[in-house]
Scaffold this active site. Structure first.
Site, PDB file in Angstrom:
ATOM      1  N   THR A 137       0.813  -1.208   0.000  1.00 28.41           N
ATOM      2  CA  THR A 137       0.000   0.000   0.000  1.00 28.41           C
ATOM      3  C   THR A 137       0.852   1.266   0.000  1.00 28.41           C
ATOM      4  OG1 THR A 137      -1.544   1.252   1.397  1.00 28.41           O
ATOM      5  CG2 THR A 137      -0.084  -0.249   2.540  1.00 28.41           C
ATOM      6  N   ASP A 138       0.279   2.348  -0.487  1.00 26.11           N
ATOM      7  CA  ASP A 138       0.982   3.641  -0.423  1.00 26.11           C
ATOM      8  C   ASP A 138       1.053   4.168   1.014  1.00 26.11           C
ATOM      9  OD1 ASP A 138      -1.707   4.340  -0.081  1.00 26.11           O
ATOM     10  OD2 ASP A 138      -1.765   5.796  -1.726  1.00 26.11           O
ATOM     11  N   GLU A 139       0.250   3.590   1.925  1.00 28.66           N
ATOM     12  CA  GLU A 139       0.222   4.107   3.304  1.00 28.66           C
ATOM     13  C   GLU A 139       1.547   3.884   4.024  1.00 28.66           C
ATOM     14  OE1 GLU A 139      -3.226   3.357   5.651  1.00 28.66           O
ATOM     15  OE2 GLU A 139      -4.580   3.598   3.963  1.00 28.66           O
ATOM     16  N   TYR A 162      -2.092  -0.527  10.951  1.00 28.97           N
ATOM     17  CA  TYR A 162      -2.200  -1.200   9.649  1.00 28.97           C
ATOM     18  C   TYR A 162      -0.983  -0.912   8.782  1.00 28.97           C
ATOM     19  CZ  TYR A 162      -3.370  -1.668   4.696  1.00 28.97           C
ATOM     20  OH  TYR A 162      -3.313  -1.964   3.345  1.00 28.97           O
ATOM     21  N   LYS A 166       2.042  -3.363   7.360  1.00 29.34           N
ATOM     22  CA  LYS A 166       2.342  -3.548   5.932  1.00 29.34           C
ATOM     23  C   LYS A 166       3.790  -3.157   5.638  1.00 29.34           C
ATOM     24  CE  LYS A 166      -0.049  -4.632   2.972  1.00 29.34           C
ATOM     25  NZ  LYS A 166      -0.429  -5.984   2.437  1.00 29.34           N
TER      26      LYS A 166
HETATM   27  P1  NAD Z   1      -9.723  -7.449   1.965  1.00 31.03           P
HETATM   28  O1  NAD Z   1      -9.763  -7.139   3.422  1.00 31.03           O
HETATM   29  O2  NAD Z   1     -10.929  -7.178   1.141  1.00 31.03           O
HETATM   30  O3  NAD Z   1      -9.378  -8.998   1.757  1.00 31.03           O
HETATM   31  C1  NAD Z   1      -8.387  -9.655   2.484  1.00 31.03           C
HETATM   32  C2  NAD Z   1      -8.489 -11.156   2.204  1.00 31.03           C
HETATM   33  O4  NAD Z   1      -7.430 -11.818   2.933  1.00 31.03           O
HETATM   34  C3  NAD Z   1      -9.810 -11.776   2.673  1.00 31.03           C
HETATM   35  O5  NAD Z   1     -10.322 -12.645   1.691  1.00 31.03           O
HETATM   36  C4  NAD Z   1      -9.411 -12.543   3.934  1.00 31.03           C
HETATM   37  O6  NAD Z   1     -10.221 -13.679   4.186  1.00 31.03           O
HETATM   38  C5  NAD Z   1      -7.974 -12.945   3.602  1.00 31.03           C
HETATM   39  N1  NAD Z   1      -7.179 -13.195   4.810  1.00 31.03           N
HETATM   40  C6  NAD Z   1      -7.057 -12.393   5.895  1.00 31.03           C
HETATM   41  N2  NAD Z   1      -6.272 -12.976   6.821  1.00 31.03           N
HETATM   42  C7  NAD Z   1      -5.857 -14.166   6.293  1.00 31.03           C
HETATM   43  C8  NAD Z   1      -5.009 -15.209   6.757  1.00 31.03           C
HETATM   44  N3  NAD Z   1      -4.422 -15.165   7.973  1.00 31.03           N
HETATM   45  N4  NAD Z   1      -4.784 -16.266   5.950  1.00 31.03           N
HETATM   46  C9  NAD Z   1      -5.384 -16.335   4.718  1.00 31.03           C
HETATM   47  N5  NAD Z   1      -6.211 -15.386   4.246  1.00 31.03           N
HETATM   48  C10 NAD Z   1      -6.447 -14.304   5.018  1.00 31.03           C
HETATM   49  O7  NAD Z   1      -8.445  -6.702   1.414  1.00 31.03           O
HETATM   50  P2  NAD Z   1      -8.264  -5.893   0.049  1.00 31.03           P
HETATM   51  O8  NAD Z   1      -8.800  -4.530   0.210  1.00 31.03           O
HETATM   52  O9  NAD Z   1      -8.715  -6.746  -1.089  1.00 31.03           O
HETATM   53  O10 NAD Z   1      -6.656  -5.762   0.028  1.00 31.03           O
HETATM   54  C11 NAD Z   1      -5.874  -6.828  -0.505  1.00 31.03           C
HETATM   55  C12 NAD Z   1      -4.411  -6.469  -0.356  1.00 31.03           C
HETATM   56  O11 NAD Z   1      -4.121  -5.261  -1.045  1.00 31.03           O
HETATM   57  C13 NAD Z   1      -3.972  -6.235   1.099  1.00 31.03           C
HETATM   58  O12 NAD Z   1      -2.676  -6.775   1.252  1.00 31.03           O
HETATM   59  C14 NAD Z   1      -3.950  -4.725   1.238  1.00 31.03           C
HETATM   60  O13 NAD Z   1      -2.998  -4.320   2.194  1.00 31.03           O
HETATM   61  C15 NAD Z   1      -3.539  -4.319  -0.166  1.00 31.03           C
HETATM   62  N6  NAD Z   1      -4.021  -2.999  -0.604  1.00 31.03           N
HETATM   63  C16 NAD Z   1      -5.336  -2.660  -0.492  1.00 31.03           C
HETATM   64  C17 NAD Z   1      -5.776  -1.426  -0.982  1.00 31.03           C
HETATM   65  C18 NAD Z   1      -7.246  -1.029  -0.901  1.00 31.03           C
HETATM   66  O14 NAD Z   1      -7.562   0.116  -1.248  1.00 31.03           O
HETATM   67  N7  NAD Z   1      -8.153  -1.882  -0.491  1.00 31.03           N
HETATM   68  C19 NAD Z   1      -4.876  -0.559  -1.587  1.00 31.03           C
HETATM   69  C20 NAD Z   1      -3.521  -0.929  -1.663  1.00 31.03           C
HETATM   70  C21 NAD Z   1      -3.112  -2.167  -1.197  1.00 31.03           C
HETATM   71  O1  DAU Z   2      -4.178   3.948   0.446  1.00 27.49           O
HETATM   72  C1  DAU Z   2      -4.384   2.576   0.340  1.00 27.49           C
HETATM   73  C2  DAU Z   2      -5.231   2.091   1.482  1.00 27.49           C
HETATM   74  O2  DAU Z   2      -6.565   2.544   1.232  1.00 27.49           O
HETATM   75  C3  DAU Z   2      -5.212   0.577   1.650  1.00 27.49           C
HETATM   76  O3  DAU Z   2      -3.914   0.155   1.975  1.00 27.49           O
HETATM   77  C4  DAU Z   2      -6.184   0.134   2.752  1.00 27.49           C
HETATM   78  O4  DAU Z   2      -6.230  -1.281   2.814  1.00 27.49           O
HETATM   79  C5  DAU Z   2      -7.569   0.666   2.417  1.00 27.49           C
HETATM   80  O5  DAU Z   2      -8.463   0.349   3.466  1.00 27.49           O
HETATM   81  C6  DAU Z   2      -7.531   2.178   2.190  1.00 27.49           C
HETATM   82  O6  DAU Z   2      -7.251   2.863   3.435  1.00 27.49           O
HETATM   83  P1  DAU Z   2      -8.034   4.213   3.841  1.00 27.49           P
HETATM   84  O7  DAU Z   2      -7.979   4.358   5.290  1.00 27.49           O
HETATM   85  O8  DAU Z   2      -7.579   5.354   2.993  1.00 27.49           O
HETATM   86  O9  DAU Z   2      -9.514   3.787   3.315  1.00 27.49           O
HETATM   87  P2  DAU Z   2     -10.968   4.020   3.972  1.00 27.49           P
HETATM   88  O10 DAU Z   2     -11.970   3.641   2.930  1.00 27.49           O
HETATM   89  O11 DAU Z   2     -11.079   3.406   5.311  1.00 27.49           O
HETATM   90  O12 DAU Z   2     -11.010   5.598   4.168  1.00 27.49           O
HETATM   91  C7  DAU Z   2     -10.836   6.488   3.063  1.00 27.49           C
HETATM   92  C8  DAU Z   2     -10.885   7.898   3.605  1.00 27.49           C
HETATM   93  O13 DAU Z   2     -12.223   8.180   4.024  1.00 27.49           O
HETATM   94  C9  DAU Z   2     -10.018   8.111   4.836  1.00 27.49           C
HETATM   95  O14 DAU Z   2      -9.480   9.431   4.789  1.00 27.49           O
HETATM   96  C10 DAU Z   2     -10.987   7.974   6.008  1.00 27.49           C
HETATM   97  C11 DAU Z   2     -12.279   8.475   5.424  1.00 27.49           C
HETATM   98  N1  DAU Z   2     -13.526   7.856   5.927  1.00 27.49           N
HETATM   99  C12 DAU Z   2     -13.612   6.494   5.947  1.00 27.49           C
HETATM  100  C13 DAU Z   2     -14.761   5.858   6.368  1.00 27.49           C
HETATM  101  C14 DAU Z   2     -14.850   4.357   6.410  1.00 27.49           C
HETATM  102  C15 DAU Z   2     -14.596   8.640   6.287  1.00 27.49           C
HETATM  103  O15 DAU Z   2     -14.504   9.875   6.248  1.00 27.49           O
HETATM  104  N2  DAU Z   2     -15.754   8.016   6.698  1.00 27.49           N
HETATM  105  C16 DAU Z   2     -15.875   6.665   6.750  1.00 27.49           C
HETATM  106  O16 DAU Z   2     -16.962   6.156   7.159  1.00 27.49           O
END
Ligand code: NAD
Ligand code: DAU
Length: 363
Positions: A137-139, A162, A166
């Site tokens: 992630t970019d975080e 988180y 990561k």
């Molecule tokens: P998600 O939470 O939707 O899915 C995570 C999956 O991992 C689920 O299917 C869960 O069952 C599985 N999992 C969790 N713990 C496990 C374990 N111990 N063993 C096996 N499986 C397990 O996540 P996502 O949003 O699809 O993100 C996927 C990946 O991409 C993550 O590594 C996250 O850090 C990264 N990422 C997410 C975002 C985003 O915006 N969602 C952005 C950048 C990177």
């Molecule tokens: O940047 C990549 C990341 O983006 C991933 O690594 C994470 O897995 C993914 O969850 C996401 O993280 P964020 O914290 O940015 O996503 P989230 O959707 O939780 O929140 C997006 C923005 O919106 C953040 O600034 C918090 C805000 N927010 C979020 C929720 C859930 C609100 O204002 N209200 C809300 O109810």
């Protein structure tokens, strides 16, 4: 077409993982082994389009379980690992960090350990073809001021449990390359959105609350900035990096779409006003509600994706406007998927009662 025969995809029942599985099955000739323990975020119903395909396999395995992961490798003999399994939600990491340390750090370590032993024993041709691709992630780079972009050389500065977990996993992956020569790839991506996203993240929370006429929670003043990427563009980028990236390299992935949270919420409200002309909740923006800010809330993320564009000729195919329209339309049309998430019925697919933890965190 993929040059890879079998890819282990961890976290393939999650939001991005399921998009990756659909992409690999639909657009390549590779076999996918989906390794997922099915936490609250794992939903096999997101894979209904591909689960009958002869090139799809599912293994319900926890990535922290060394023996079970090793057994998966022995039986399926993967050419590559695409590692997405993680605890992914920042708010949950603030409420309960320990599972983030376990899955994101210990789980990644376990996969690296199994992968190294497996890779060490491969024949030379398979050994040079093997890749371990870690999805991050970019975080990990922390928070930006009003100007500037995250590049692959930006120092790590994670702020939440988180992002710290990561960042730790990224360092482990890098170390396995430097120390043992394991051919790894790391990608760091911005915020994803699109179909099948669990209704705890901003965009699906806002869409589903707005449809139901509930308050639309915006943390703080809504001026935090995120850089948004449509999930299918991320899935295509991941497969491209896996098949064409240079081992040992990091690639940043992002859409060059910076929006304040307030702008995102207003855009969703306008789309719903247009697509639901008979809704009693129009104008949906009247539901906006400013709530207590997230602890340690990062101000701004923005990715410089020029390396992947220059070296691998990748760019996103969706604009934010086209991707958000598709996403809102998908949630309007796919009620059964999200109603089963909100009710907890989706857990019945994995033999659990629907009285357990369900979709939404309280907002
Ligand atoms: P998600 O939470 O939707 O899915 C995570 C999956 O991992 C689920 O299917 C869960 O069952 C599985 N999992 C969790 N713990 C496990 C374990 N111990 N063993 C096996 N499986 C397990 O996540 P996502 O949003 O699809 O993100 C996927 C990946 O991409 C993550 O590594 C996250 O850090 C990264 N990422 C997410 C975002 C985003 O915006 N969602 C952005 C950048 C990177
Ligand atoms: O940047 C990549 C990341 O983006 C991933 O690594 C994470 O897995 C993914 O969850 C996401 O993280 P964020 O914290 O940015 O996503 P989230 O959707 O939780 O929140 C997006 C923005 O919106 C953040 O600034 C918090 C805000 N927010 C979020 C929720 C859930 C609100 O204002 N209200 C809300 O109810």
């Amino acid at each position: 077409m993929s040059t890879l025969g079998t890819i282990v995809v961890t976290g393939g029942a999650g939001f991005i993982g399921s998009a990756v599985v659909r992409h690999v099955i639909g657009a390549t000739d590779a076999t996918v082994v989906n390794v997922d323990s099915l936490t609250y975020a794992g939903n096999l119903e997101s894979l209904a389009d591909v689960s009958d395909d002869s090139r799809y396999r599912f293994e319900r395995v926890d990535i922290c379980d060394f023996e079970a992961v090793r057994d998966v490798f022995r039986r399926h003999r993967p050419d590559a690992v695409l590692h997405l399994a993680a605890e992914s939600h920042v708010d949950r990491s603030i409420d309960g960090p320990s599972v983030f340390v376990r899955t994101n750090i210990v789980g990644t370590y376990t996969l690296l350990d199994v992968s190294r032993a497996y890779w060490d024993d491969l024949e030379p041709a398979a050994r040079s073809r093997f890749r371990f691709h870690h999805v991050s992630t970019d975080e990990v780079y922390g928070s930006l001021p009003a100007e500037g972009l995250f590049t692959e050389d930006t120092p790590y500065h994670p702020n939440s449990p988180y992002s710290a977990s990561k960042a730790s996993s990224d360092h482990l992956v890098r170390a396995w390359h430097q120390t043992y020569g394991l051919p790894v790839l790391i990608t760091n991506c911005s915020n994803n959105y699109g179909p099948y996203q669990f209704p705890e993240k901003l965009i699906p929370v806002i869409i589903l609350n707005a449809i139901a006429g509930k308050p639309l929670p915006i943390y703080g003043t809504g001026d935090n900035v995120r850089d948004w990427l449509y999930v299918d563009d991320h899935a295509a980028a991941l497969h491209l990096v896996l098949t064409h990236g240079a081992a040992g390299e990091t690639y940043n992935i992002g859409g060059h779409v910076e929006r304040t949270n307030l702008d995102v919420v207003r855009s969703i409200c306008s789309l719903l006003d247009e697509l639901c002309p008979d809704s009693p909740f129009r104008p949906h923006a009247s539901l906006i509600s400013f709530v207590t800010d997230r602890l340690g809330h990062d101000k701004r993320y923005a990715i410089d994706a020029s390396k992947i564009q220059r070296e691998l000729d990748w760019k996103p195919s969706e604009t934010f406007e086209s991707g958000l329209r598709k996403t809102v339309g998908w949630y309007l049309n796919e009620r059964v998927w999200w109603e089963r998430v909100l009710s907890g019925a989706y857990r019945q697919m994995v033999g659990e009662s629907s009285n357990g933890e369900t979709g939404q965190r309280a907002v």
